[in-house]
Design an enzyme around this catalytic site. Sequence first.
Site, PDB file in Angstrom:
ATOM      1  N   HIS A 126       2.246  13.880  -0.126  1.00 57.46           N
ATOM      2  CA  HIS A 126       3.205  13.818   0.663  1.00 57.46           C
ATOM      3  C   HIS A 126       4.134  14.653   1.851  1.00 57.46           C
ATOM      4  CE1 HIS A 126      -0.502  12.273   2.576  1.00 57.46           C
ATOM      5  NE2 HIS A 126      -0.310  11.059   1.484  1.00 57.46           N
ATOM      6  N   HIS A 163      -0.037  12.307  -5.728  1.00 58.65           N
ATOM      7  CA  HIS A 163      -0.849  11.531  -4.408  1.00 58.65           C
ATOM      8  C   HIS A 163       1.168  11.765  -3.510  1.00 58.65           C
ATOM      9  CE1 HIS A 163      -3.235  11.214  -0.854  1.00 58.65           C
ATOM     10  NE2 HIS A 163      -2.320  10.027  -0.094  1.00 58.65           N
ATOM     11  N   GLU A 164       1.367  11.016  -3.387  1.00 56.82           N
ATOM     12  CA  GLU A 164       2.778  10.387  -2.223  1.00 56.82           C
ATOM     13  C   GLU A 164       3.519  11.851  -2.331  1.00 56.82           C
ATOM     14  OE1 GLU A 164       0.294   7.542  -1.689  1.00 56.82           O
ATOM     15  OE2 GLU A 164       2.226   8.314  -0.455  1.00 56.82           O
ATOM     16  N   HIS A 205      -6.985   0.332   4.781  1.00 61.03           N
ATOM     17  CA  HIS A 205      -6.473   1.300   6.310  1.00 61.03           C
ATOM     18  C   HIS A 205      -7.378   0.666   7.713  1.00 61.03           C
ATOM     19  CE1 HIS A 205      -6.473   3.268   2.634  1.00 61.03           C
ATOM     20  NE2 HIS A 205      -5.661   4.359   3.642  1.00 61.03           N
ATOM     21  N   HIS A 261       1.030  -0.911   0.238  1.00 61.68           N
ATOM     22  CA  HIS A 261      -0.030  -0.161   0.235  1.00 61.68           C
ATOM     23  C   HIS A 261       0.910   0.907   0.086  1.00 61.68           C
ATOM     24  CE1 HIS A 261      -3.704   1.654   0.716  1.00 61.68           C
ATOM     25  NE2 HIS A 261      -2.985   2.825   1.104  1.00 61.68           N
ATOM     26  N   ALA A 262       0.617   2.630  -1.027  1.00 63.56           N
ATOM     27  CA  ALA A 262       1.783   3.449  -1.147  1.00 63.56           C
ATOM     28  C   ALA A 262       1.609   3.972   0.192  1.00 63.56           C
ATOM     29  CB  ALA A 262       0.633   4.106  -2.316  1.00 63.56           C
ATOM     30  N   GLU A 306      -3.083  15.052   3.064  1.00 59.12           N
ATOM     31  CA  GLU A 306      -4.044  14.290   1.806  1.00 59.12           C
ATOM     32  C   GLU A 306      -4.344  14.379   0.456  1.00 59.12           C
ATOM     33  OE1 GLU A 306      -2.791  10.781   4.057  1.00 59.12           O
ATOM     34  OE2 GLU A 306      -4.010  11.124   2.715  1.00 59.12           O
ATOM     35  N   TYR A 308      -9.379  11.491   4.328  1.00 56.97           N
ATOM     36  CA  TYR A 308      -9.501  11.491   2.586  1.00 56.97           C
ATOM     37  C   TYR A 308     -10.798  12.093   2.459  1.00 56.97           C
ATOM     38  CZ  TYR A 308      -5.811   7.991   3.581  1.00 56.97           C
ATOM     39  OH  TYR A 308      -4.388   7.354   3.576  1.00 56.97           O
TER      40      TYR A 308
HETATM   41  C1  LIG Z   1      -2.569   6.262  -1.324  1.00 55.77           C
HETATM   42  C2  LIG Z   1      -2.923   5.883   0.057  1.00 55.77           C
HETATM   43  C3  LIG Z   1      -1.839   6.256   0.788  1.00 55.77           C
HETATM   44 SE1  LIG Z   1      -1.840   7.694   1.900  1.00 55.77          SE
HETATM   45  C4  LIG Z   1      -4.472   6.341  -0.036  1.00 55.77           C
HETATM   46  O1  LIG Z   1      -4.387   4.918   1.076  1.00 55.77           O
HETATM   47  N1  LIG Z   1      -5.522   6.679  -0.513  1.00 55.77           N
HETATM   48  C5  LIG Z   1      -5.098   7.607  -1.517  1.00 55.77           C
HETATM   49  C6  LIG Z   1      -6.927   7.996  -1.997  1.00 55.77           C
HETATM   50  C7  LIG Z   1      -7.607   7.781  -0.581  1.00 55.77           C
HETATM   51  C8  LIG Z   1      -6.435   6.245  -0.211  1.00 55.77           C
HETATM   52  C9  LIG Z   1      -6.981   4.514  -0.331  1.00 55.77           C
HETATM   53  O2  LIG Z   1      -6.052   4.449  -0.789  1.00 55.77           O
HETATM   54  O3  LIG Z   1      -7.818   4.237  -0.295  1.00 55.77           O
HETATM   55 ZN   LIG Z   2      -2.040   9.887   0.999  1.00 53.48          ZN
END
Ligand SMILES: C=C(C[SeH])C(=O)N1CCC[C@H]1C(=O)O
Ligand SMILES: [Zn+2]
Length: 597
Positions: free
Chosen positions: A354, A350-351, A480, A320-321, A378, A490
């Site tokens: 950060h 997105h990354e 998450h 997971h990024a 975010e 988010y």
């Molecule tokens: C890219 C990330 C790492 Se902070 C992320 O978890 N995001 C970015 C958008 C929503 C959420 C997800 O993937 O659920």
């Molecule tokens: Zn993020």
Amino acid sequence: DLEAREHEAREYMLHLDKATGLRKNRASLAEWEYTSNITKENEEKSIQTHLELSRQEKAAWEETKMYGWQDFQDFTLRRMFKKYSQLGVAALPDDKFQALMRTVSGMESNYATAKICSYKNESKCDLSLEPEITEIFSTSQDPEELKHAWVEWHNAAGATAKKNFTDYVNLYNEAAKLNGFDNVAEWWQSEYEVPDFEEQLAKLWEDVKPLYQQLHAYVRKRLRDKYGDKVVSARGPIPAHLLGNMWAQTWNNIESFTRPYPDKKEIDVTQAMRDQNYTPMKMFQMSDEFFRSLNLTAMPEKFWKNSIIEKPTDREIVCHASAWDFFDGEDFRIKMCTTVNVEHLRTVHHEMGHIQYFLQYRHQPSVFREGANSGFHEAVGDTIALSVSSPKHLRRVGLATGDAEDEQTEINQLYKMGIDKIAFLPFAYTLDLFRYGVFRRKTLPEDYNCHYWKLREQLQGVEPPVNRTEDDFDAAAKYHVSANVEYARYYVSFIIQFQFHRALCQLAGEHAAGDPNKKLVDCDIYQSVAAGNALANMLKMGSSKPWPDAMEALTGQREMKADGLLEYFRPLHDWLRAENQRTGEHIGWEPTNMEYC
Ligand SMILES: C=C(C[SeH])C(=O)N1CCC[C@H]1C(=O)O
Ligand SMILES: [Zn+2]
């Protein structure tokens, strides 16, 4: 007297904050070692390091209690003490602290290493979420194959986490009480420093719900056209496995066969990237170049040396990024299992957003090196990605051809943005509404799954592809929930990024309210130093001021409001209303026939 006390406290705080920076560096390194090489040994090492650091934090916390900081005149000094007065999970006794760490590392490693068998070849059972299962959800249009992947993943990553999750809730709630909160829900919400945070979330949902319901109705119709009314009903929720994403959180992958004007030329960025031999490295360099074009900070040399941007073949990692600050002002990293496609191009931005935030506030005391609130963190990269996703920008960088927009192409573009941004809102809202109920013990373990799906049906209008029981625990099939990452951030981000985008576009001369030649959807702030400087000024603040001050610095607004998002999507909202009227599609959804309670 007060003057002398504040002077002494200032000296103490300088020392404490330096020590804190070193502790955060050690914690990040231990966490990085574990999540970039998942082994029992590295899990143990990480837990022992965190335990040792928690003891040091507790000792420091005892010291800060000796300072009567509540009546200090110096705003910044008082704010630093206030933040240090929150000890966090380190307030737990050693055994419970370790137990809590183990529940989370157990869930997260289970999620990261879970495998399922292929639908087409039942003896092939080495499919991971990234890239294999994600690829199935982005390309398959076989409801049975999608249903198989959905059920197998929710078994492998969801149900298996239930025991750990219930222990985690109990231990985490104990930590909340030791920090002066009734439960984790109140603790998580206190980070946003407003007394009515949950009411604000509900108000935002009321503001955007009409637009979502129109989009939901339109998409349900197009899916029914494609899969038939046995698979997609006319008035019920949408089956969650048909929306191009394991969690139905963004619907980009069904754009090609649901877009409003199919005969209009489609911008297929993924195809263009492949045709032009894009690599993950090129995606990161492209993003770095965009930030530099705004006069923001280039990625430092250690970033390129230490980041992991492709999935290793010799070990298990958390794919997971994620973006990492090592709190030494030099070492910043991204860990991501990048694949070459448009969805990951957005994630790379997105990354990188950060990392840019880390770079902009690295001069702050370590306790202020965080987002103004977690939603801000975010929103940075996503705000930049709103410009990158514009047809104008894609043409500029050679990822799209063709000429300026006509009305129908613009609706197609707004639709493409809407199935990413509007579709996401109810998903994000439900994920933490669910967990608020769990932490408040309104939702008990014996009806976790029922309650999760009730919320998803009521707010998002989706249903599971098959019946569910309490042997399932579908919430943990989302990263998450398994990794203990709060999610309201988010939901906040997807609202405020449009407030940021509008302000930046005005500063870049790309947007003027009411000017048809300067529409938000066409805005690209690329190379605008005026926009970049304004963004940098907000990011440099970190969390040194309450977030309304940061928001005001960039947008002139002091509240999060849906007006930016609604202005951006107004032409789409009008079009969807007319289209749903024309087809007579039912707006909203009736209860499902699926059983999950
Ligand atoms: C890219 C990330 C790492 Se902070 C992320 O978890 N995001 C970015 C958008 C929503 C959420 C997800 O993937 O659920
Ligand atoms: Zn993020």
